[in-house]
Design a protein around this motif. Sequence first.
Motif, short mmCIF file in Angstrom:
data_model
loop_
_atom_site.label_atom_id
_atom_site.label_comp_id
_atom_site.label_asym_id
_atom_site.label_seq_id
_atom_site.Cartn_x
_atom_site.Cartn_y
_atom_site.Cartn_z
N ILE A 13 13.92 -1.39 56.07
CA ILE A 13 14.23 -0.47 54.97
C ILE A 13 13.83 0.96 55.34
N ARG A 14 12.71 1.11 56.03
CA ARG A 14 12.30 2.45 56.46
C ARG A 14 13.27 3.01 57.51
N ALA A 15 13.78 2.13 58.38
CA ALA A 15 14.74 2.56 59.39
C ALA A 15 16.00 3.11 58.74
N LYS A 16 16.38 2.54 57.60
CA LYS A 16 17.57 3.02 56.87
C LYS A 16 17.40 4.49 56.49
N LYS A 17 16.19 4.86 56.13
CA LYS A 17 15.94 6.24 55.70
C LYS A 17 15.98 7.23 56.87
N LEU A 18 15.86 6.74 58.08
CA LEU A 18 15.89 7.60 59.26
C LEU A 18 17.31 7.90 59.73
N PHE A 45 20.29 -6.32 52.85
CA PHE A 45 19.82 -7.71 52.89
C PHE A 45 18.29 -7.76 52.96
N ALA A 46 17.68 -6.79 53.60
CA ALA A 46 16.21 -6.76 53.68
C ALA A 46 15.59 -6.60 52.29
N GLU A 47 16.23 -5.80 51.45
CA GLU A 47 15.74 -5.66 50.07
C GLU A 47 15.83 -6.98 49.32
N LYS A 48 16.89 -7.71 49.55
CA LYS A 48 17.05 -9.04 48.93
C LYS A 48 15.97 -9.99 49.47
N LEU A 49 15.72 -9.90 50.77
CA LEU A 49 14.70 -10.76 51.37
C LEU A 49 13.32 -10.46 50.79
N GLN A 50 13.03 -9.19 50.56
CA GLN A 50 11.74 -8.84 49.96
C GLN A 50 11.58 -9.49 48.59
N GLU A 51 12.65 -9.52 47.82
CA GLU A 51 12.59 -10.17 46.50
C GLU A 51 12.23 -11.64 46.64
#
Length: 87
Positions: A81-86, A39-45
């Motif tokens: 989004i960065r937290a997802k990568k952790l 959802f964060a990626e959608k929000l960035q858009e």
Amino acid sequence: MYKEEAKINCQIFQKQEPVIKDVTDKINKAKGVQEKARFAEKLQEEVDVLLSCTDYKSESLDCKNCRFIANLRKKTTGLIIRAKKLV
């Protein structure tokens, strides 16, 4: 508790704000980091629509406030989004 809504006199902001609020609510209700990041990626858009506004006027307080809020939202989504990568 009363929650004050952003009052920015701009049609583009007024059009984007309900969409952004809806996606933000979905982030807040999401259970895991992966779902929140989606959802964060959608929000960035949606926030990018405001940050790339062709009607931006540097002397307008509404435009400055809109851009400030949009930048804060973009930074916040970037953290999610960065937290997802952790994980």
